[in-house]
Write a protein that holds these residues in place. Structure first.
Motif: not given
Length: 144
Positions: A120-123, A125-126
């Motif tokens: 995901t975009e959250a993955d 982002a990290k």
């Protein structure tokens, strides 16, 4: 990308163990699964246990509820869309480019012809430096 994220693979940054909705299961079941797992998208798998597409909570609202279709009679397979995926061994950069190209925020990760997770975009982002993350967000949401 010049950070440590450049050397990682999609398989290393994904959420493991993505649970599929069967292509013949109802959209009500898909919505219940999304609620119970606190996710906004599910991969759709066929009887052969192969990826057939992906369905999002937005798909259910726009393509079923807003169209007056029955949640219990409409199947996940009927709304299957966008068979876009990334190999688990692909670089984070490759995953990022594919998500940008298709303007998607979630993507199945495949290994040995089977789904092993979702990225995901959250993955991402990290793993991305701030400048690369800002560029990604701009490209994904620019035409949304």
């Amino acid at each position: 990308m010049t950070t440590e994220g450049a050397t990682k693979t999609a398989g290393q940054v994904m959420h493991e163990g993505a649970e599929c909705i069967g292509e013949h299961e109802s959209l009500r079941r898909a919505a219940e699964m999304m609620r119970d797992m606190n996710v906004g998208a599910l991969p759709i798998c066929g009887d052969d246990d192969r990826l057939k597409g992906i369905i999002t909570d937005r798909d259910i609202v726009i393509k079923c509820c807003a169209e007056g279709k029955d949640l219990d009679q409409t199947t996940a397979g009927e709304l299957a869309r966008g068979l876009v995926w990334v190999d688990a061994n692909a670089s984070v950069e490759d995953a990022l480019m594919k998500m940008e190209e298709h303007q998607i925020k979630r993507m199945p990760v495949i290994e040995n012809h089977r789904i092993v997770g979702m990225i995901t975009e959250a993955d991402l982002a990290k793993e991305l430096p701030d400048s690369k993350l800002a560029e990604f967000v701009h490209r994904i949401y620019a035409r949304s």
